[in-house]
Design a protein around this motif. Structure first.
Motif, mmCIF file in Angstrom:
data_model
loop_
_atom_site.group_PDB
_atom_site.id
_atom_site.type_symbol
_atom_site.label_atom_id
_atom_site.label_comp_id
_atom_site.label_asym_id
_atom_site.label_seq_id
_atom_site.Cartn_x
_atom_site.Cartn_y
_atom_site.Cartn_z
ATOM 1 N N ARG A 72 0.830 -1.217 0.000
ATOM 2 C CA ARG A 72 0.000 0.000 0.000
ATOM 3 C C ARG A 72 0.862 1.264 0.000
ATOM 4 O O ARG A 72 0.528 2.249 -0.647
ATOM 5 N N GLU A 73 1.970 1.201 0.719
ATOM 6 C CA GLU A 73 2.851 2.352 0.800
ATOM 7 C C GLU A 73 3.491 2.639 -0.563
ATOM 8 O O GLU A 73 3.661 3.796 -0.957
ATOM 9 N N LEU A 74 3.821 1.581 -1.293
ATOM 10 C CA LEU A 74 4.360 1.745 -2.641
ATOM 11 C C LEU A 74 3.333 2.423 -3.540
ATOM 12 O O LEU A 74 3.658 3.359 -4.275
ATOM 13 N N VAL A 75 2.098 1.981 -3.481
ATOM 14 C CA VAL A 75 1.022 2.607 -4.268
ATOM 15 C C VAL A 75 0.895 4.085 -3.913
ATOM 16 O O VAL A 75 0.758 4.936 -4.800
ATOM 17 N N ASP A 76 0.967 4.413 -2.626
ATOM 18 C CA ASP A 76 0.845 5.811 -2.216
ATOM 19 C C ASP A 76 1.952 6.668 -2.826
ATOM 20 O O ASP A 76 1.696 7.759 -3.336
ATOM 21 N N GLY A 77 3.184 6.182 -2.782
ATOM 22 C CA GLY A 77 4.299 6.932 -3.365
ATOM 23 C C GLY A 77 4.166 7.084 -4.861
ATOM 24 O O GLY A 77 4.383 8.171 -5.412
ATOM 25 N N LEU A 78 3.810 6.000 -5.547
ATOM 26 C CA LEU A 78 3.662 6.058 -7.008
ATOM 27 C C LEU A 78 2.497 6.954 -7.415
ATOM 28 O O LEU A 78 2.559 7.629 -8.451
ATOM 29 N N THR A 79 1.452 6.978 -6.615
ATOM 30 C CA THR A 79 0.287 7.814 -6.933
ATOM 31 C C THR A 79 0.646 9.291 -6.926
ATOM 32 O O THR A 79 0.268 10.030 -7.842
ATOM 33 N N ILE A 80 1.404 9.721 -5.924
ATOM 34 C CA ILE A 80 1.772 11.143 -5.884
ATOM 35 C C ILE A 80 2.737 11.469 -7.016
ATOM 36 O O ILE A 80 2.638 12.524 -7.647
ATOM 37 N N VAL A 81 3.660 10.567 -7.324
ATOM 38 C CA VAL A 81 4.574 10.798 -8.445
ATOM 39 C C VAL A 81 3.780 10.882 -9.750
ATOM 40 O O VAL A 81 4.014 11.780 -10.567
ATOM 41 N N ASP A 82 2.830 9.981 -9.953
ATOM 42 C CA ASP A 82 1.997 10.019 -11.163
ATOM 43 C C ASP A 82 1.244 11.342 -11.277
ATOM 44 O O ASP A 82 1.135 11.915 -12.372
ATOM 45 N N GLU A 83 0.713 11.832 -10.172
ATOM 46 C CA GLU A 83 -0.021 13.098 -10.187
ATOM 47 C C GLU A 83 0.902 14.256 -10.554
ATOM 48 O O GLU A 83 0.528 15.136 -11.347
ATOM 49 N N LEU A 84 2.115 14.263 -10.017
ATOM 50 C CA LEU A 84 3.064 15.336 -10.335
ATOM 51 C C LEU A 84 3.530 15.272 -11.781
ATOM 52 O O LEU A 84 3.758 16.301 -12.411
ATOM 53 N N VAL A 85 3.656 14.061 -12.318
ATOM 54 C CA VAL A 85 3.996 13.896 -13.743
ATOM 55 C C VAL A 85 2.850 14.431 -14.591
ATOM 56 O O VAL A 85 3.066 15.188 -15.543
#
Length: 146
Positions: A72-85
């Protein structure tokens, strides 16, 4: 998120580094963080997220990772990176990840389970929960969390 102050040409997307804090039951506060500010000063978008399992958001949020560290923590990190991209703030080809202790565990996981990051720095890391359980004094984390 900490972004560099100097203007950049044509507001081009920045290289970025995702930071996973230690713990996992810890948090990133609004106070000064020398690592994040050094990255920002060097021209990186320094991205710090209080992923699921972080403290300060209630017991249910902190307990949401019990028995299943990492996913879940990995998903959280990737989600914010995806949003910033998606917003054009960070460059998807120039991403790094770093963290220490539990953040090192998450860095290892991010590098092993995705191809999103060009580089990673894992320090004071937990590289395997099975071996960590033999050398830690953090028994509540071994027995209860993971």
């Amino acid at each position: 998120m900490v972004v560099p102050g100097p203007p950049r040409p044509a507001r081009a997307p920045l290289p970025a580094v995702l930071y996973y804090h230690g713990g996992p039951h810890n948090s990133v506060g609004l106070g000064f963080n020398e690592h994040l500010h050094a990255l920002a000063g060097a021209g990186f978008a320094a991205v710090a997220v209080n992923f699921r399992g972080s403290t300060g958001f209630g017991a249910a949020f902190a307990d949401s990772i019990l028995g299943d560290w990492g996913a879940r923590e990995l998903v959280d990190g990737l989600t914010i990176v995806d949003e910033l991209v998606e917003q054009g703030i960070v460059d998807p080809r120039r991403l790094g990840v770093y963290g220490g202790s539990y953040g090192g565990f998450m860095t290892n996981l991010a590098l092993a389970r995705t191809d999103r990051f060009a580089a990673g720095v894992s320090f004071a890391t937990i590289s395997g929960l099975d071996t960590w359980s033999h050398v830690t004094d953090q028994w509540e984390s071994v027995d209860w969390d993971s």
